[in-house]
Design a protein around this motif. Structure first.
Motif, PDB file in Angstrom:
ATOM      1  N   ALA A  31       0.881  -1.178   0.000  1.00 29.75           N
ATOM      2  CA  ALA A  31       0.000   0.000   0.000  1.00 29.75           C
ATOM      3  C   ALA A  31       0.910   1.217   0.000  1.00 29.75           C
ATOM      4  CB  ALA A  31      -0.873   0.003   1.253  1.00 29.75           C
ATOM      5  N   HIS A  32       0.371   2.365  -0.380  1.00 25.70           N
ATOM      6  CA  HIS A  32       1.224   3.568  -0.279  1.00 25.70           C
ATOM      7  C   HIS A  32       0.862   4.338   0.979  1.00 25.70           C
ATOM      8  CE1 HIS A  32      -1.560   6.927  -1.476  1.00 25.70           C
ATOM      9  NE2 HIS A  32      -2.199   5.985  -2.134  1.00 25.70           N
ATOM     10  N   PHE A  33       1.894   4.896   1.620  1.00 25.97           N
ATOM     11  CA  PHE A  33       1.629   5.635   2.859  1.00 25.97           C
ATOM     12  C   PHE A  33       1.722   7.137   2.678  1.00 25.97           C
ATOM     13  CE2 PHE A  33       5.884   6.993   4.128  1.00 25.97           C
ATOM     14  CZ  PHE A  33       6.700   6.127   3.408  1.00 25.97           C
TER      15      PHE A  33
ATOM     16  N   ASN B 108      -8.317   7.303   4.472  1.00 26.87           N
ATOM     17  CA  ASN B 108      -8.696   6.230   3.547  1.00 26.87           C
ATOM     18  C   ASN B 108      -7.615   6.032   2.476  1.00 26.87           C
ATOM     19  OD1 ASN B 108     -10.401   4.216   2.623  1.00 26.87           O
ATOM     20  ND2 ASN B 108     -11.495   5.590   1.231  1.00 26.87           N
ATOM     21  N   ASP B 109      -7.001   7.122   2.052  1.00 26.79           N
ATOM     22  CA  ASP B 109      -6.038   7.131   0.944  1.00 26.79           C
ATOM     23  C   ASP B 109      -4.668   7.534   1.453  1.00 26.79           C
ATOM     24  OD1 ASP B 109      -4.805   7.241  -1.502  1.00 26.79           O
ATOM     25  OD2 ASP B 109      -5.897   8.989  -2.230  1.00 26.79           O
ATOM     26  N   ASP B 110      -3.784   6.661   1.834  1.00 28.37           N
ATOM     27  CA  ASP B 110      -4.043   5.240   1.903  1.00 28.37           C
ATOM     28  C   ASP B 110      -3.508   4.724   3.243  1.00 28.37           C
ATOM     29  OD1 ASP B 110      -4.836   2.689   1.172  1.00 28.37           O
ATOM     30  OD2 ASP B 110      -3.058   2.296  -0.010  1.00 28.37           O
ATOM     31  N   ALA B 111      -3.803   5.518   4.322  1.00 29.16           N
ATOM     32  CA  ALA B 111      -3.467   5.009   5.650  1.00 29.16           C
ATOM     33  C   ALA B 111      -4.216   3.699   5.880  1.00 29.16           C
ATOM     34  CB  ALA B 111      -3.819   6.032   6.725  1.00 29.16           C
TER      35      ALA B 111
ATOM     36  N   ALA C  32       5.573   8.244  -2.268  1.00 26.89           N
ATOM     37  CA  ALA C  32       5.537   8.951  -3.561  1.00 26.89           C
ATOM     38  C   ALA C  32       4.566   8.374  -4.587  1.00 26.89           C
ATOM     39  CB  ALA C  32       6.945   9.023  -4.158  1.00 26.89           C
ATOM     40  N   GLU C  33       3.487   7.732  -4.117  1.00 23.15           N
ATOM     41  CA  GLU C  33       2.459   7.300  -5.070  1.00 23.15           C
ATOM     42  C   GLU C  33       1.748   8.517  -5.629  1.00 23.15           C
ATOM     43  OE1 GLU C  33      -1.555   6.008  -6.533  1.00 23.15           O
ATOM     44  OE2 GLU C  33      -1.069   7.460  -4.989  1.00 23.15           O
ATOM     45  N   GLU C  34       1.418   9.440  -4.737  1.00 24.91           N
ATOM     46  CA  GLU C  34       0.585  10.586  -5.139  1.00 24.91           C
ATOM     47  C   GLU C  34       1.307  11.542  -6.096  1.00 24.91           C
ATOM     48  OE1 GLU C  34      -2.515  10.592  -4.435  1.00 24.91           O
ATOM     49  OE2 GLU C  34      -2.895   9.803  -2.418  1.00 24.91           O
ATOM     50  N   ILE C  35       2.666  11.506  -6.099  1.00 25.74           N
ATOM     51  CA  ILE C  35       3.392  12.406  -7.002  1.00 25.74           C
ATOM     52  C   ILE C  35       3.943  11.677  -8.227  1.00 25.74           C
ATOM     53  CG2 ILE C  35       3.976  14.075  -5.173  1.00 25.74           C
ATOM     54  CD1 ILE C  35       6.868  12.853  -5.218  1.00 25.74           C
TER      55      ILE C  35
ATOM     56  N   ILE D 255      -3.175  -2.688  -1.829  1.00 30.48           N
ATOM     57  CA  ILE D 255      -4.405  -2.347  -1.101  1.00 30.48           C
ATOM     58  C   ILE D 255      -4.567  -0.830  -1.053  1.00 30.48           C
ATOM     59  CG2 ILE D 255      -5.687  -2.738   1.035  1.00 30.48           C
ATOM     60  CD1 ILE D 255      -3.571  -5.079   1.533  1.00 30.48           C
ATOM     61  N   GLU D 256      -5.659  -0.342  -1.615  1.00 33.88           N
ATOM     62  CA  GLU D 256      -5.872   1.110  -1.772  1.00 33.88           C
ATOM     63  C   GLU D 256      -7.285   1.469  -1.358  1.00 33.88           C
ATOM     64  OE1 GLU D 256      -5.026   4.146  -2.797  1.00 33.88           O
ATOM     65  OE2 GLU D 256      -3.508   4.026  -4.377  1.00 33.88           O
ATOM     66  N   MET D 257      -7.419   2.291  -0.330  1.00 37.17           N
ATOM     67  CA  MET D 257      -8.731   2.825   0.026  1.00 37.17           C
ATOM     68  C   MET D 257      -9.760   1.715   0.291  1.00 37.17           C
ATOM     69  SD  MET D 257      -9.023   6.273  -2.248  1.00 37.17           S
ATOM     70  CE  MET D 257      -8.606   5.654  -3.871  1.00 37.17           C
TER      71      MET D 257
END
Ligand SMILES: [Zn+2]
Length: 319
Positions: free
Chosen positions: A117-119, A138-141, A171-174, A197-199
């Motif tokens: 998952a991305h943190f 939720n995204d993505d704790a 760095a998923e979001e960027i 695992i995402e959201m």
């Protein structure tokens, strides 16, 4: 005699340990404890390259250590890399960290199953109604919490034939740079499955005890997962938002492009997820009881893959 006493003690401990393993449950309270740390205001929205994000990385690393996962090369849980020029706004980017821990396989240690998952998230923005922190609960704790809880679970279960890799990406979001770096540290041929695992903190469009799998039709991994859940109250469905191209939008995509059966599991209602990428994506908006049912379902659905009894088909190579 002493020796006999010691081995008796060890055997007793072993029995106690396996008795506990059989009653392992996924508790909403435990999920809440973890997700509240990750989504706390003090993490400042966990934007890649910020102190808040590094604080989150250190927290995840300490969880992995506490659980008893093995670190990666160099004895570290942090997998450090630099953004290349062009990947960040300011030339040579800052050092970033994925967090990776390993549970070596008992009989097939050279075959990997990844839970990820991305943190990272979006950081701090312009205040809206007095709130400026994108907590990204939720995204993505949520997904990161799942990865930590799955690590706890499989460590206690202690019967994985294949090697399990638990990865929290930055760095998923960027731009997905964390998973891109991670994927280059493996021979993709050795990765038999990736559960990204995402959201998973909200209920899906079908309600409780359900989630969807992106790219369902690309491999038979989803069917294997469904088979392993037969007789339970939980259902995995194919991604109902194919037009959104979710399969190629999350961290699974990097490995999927290399042929790995790498799918994302999510409940996000992509046409109606109220707090998606808003400062209101907070722990209080999530259904943690449902979330732990999803985490449990992921664990159960991966059973035969982890045991080496099922090996999903590969994603056809992109030309
Ligand atoms: Zn995300």
């Amino acid at each position: 005699m002493l020796k006999a006493a010691i081995s008796f003690l060890l055997i007793s401990f072993h029995f106690i340990a396996s008795a506990q393993a059989k009653s392992i449950v996924f508790e909403a309270k435990e999920a809440e404890k973890i997700i509240k740390v990750l989504a706390a205001d003090s993490m400042q929205g966990r934007k890649a390259g910020t102190q808040g994000c590094e604080k989150a990385a250190l927290f995840i690393a300490s969880e992995f250590q506490h659980i008893g996962l093995q670190p990666i090369a160099g004895g570290q849980f942090l997998q450090t890399f630099n953004l290349k020029p062009g990947q960040s706004l300011s030339g040579e980017g800052p050092k970033l960290n994925n967090v990776v821990g390993i549970l070596p396989g008992k009989t097939k240690p050279g075959e990997f199953v990844i839970f990820s998952a991305h943190f990272d998230h979006l950081g701090v923005g312009v205040p809206e109604n007095g709130d400026s922190i994108y907590n990204g609960a939720n995204d993505d704790a949520a997904g990161t919490t799942a990865v930590i809880m799955l690590a706890q679970y499989f460590k206690q279960l202690a019967n994985n034939d294949r090697t399990l890799v638990f990865a929290a990406f930055t760095a998923e979001e960027i731009g997905g740079f964390g998973s891109q770096y991670f994927s280059k540290q493996f021979d993709p041929a050795k990765v038999v499955a990736m559960f990204n695992i995402e959201m998973i903190g909200t209920t899906s469009k079908w309600g409780k005890n359900t989630a969807y799998i992106t790219g369902f039709e690309k491999t038979d991994m989803g069917k294997i997962m469904q088979k392993n859940l037969k007789g339970t109250a939980f259902s995995f469905y194919p991604d109902p938002y194919p037009e959104q191209q979710l399969f190629y939008r999350s961290d699974n995509a990097t490995l999927a492009r290399l042929g790995v059966p790498a799918h994302t599991i999510s409940t996000a209602k992509m046409d109606d997820e109220k707090y998606y990428h808003s400062v209101e994506d907070e722990v209080e908006t999530l259904d943690l009881n449902n979330m732990v049912q999803i985490i449990k379902a992921i664990a159960e659905s991966s059973r035969t893959i982890i045991a080496g009894n099922d090996t999903p088909t590969r994603v056809p190579a992109l030309k």
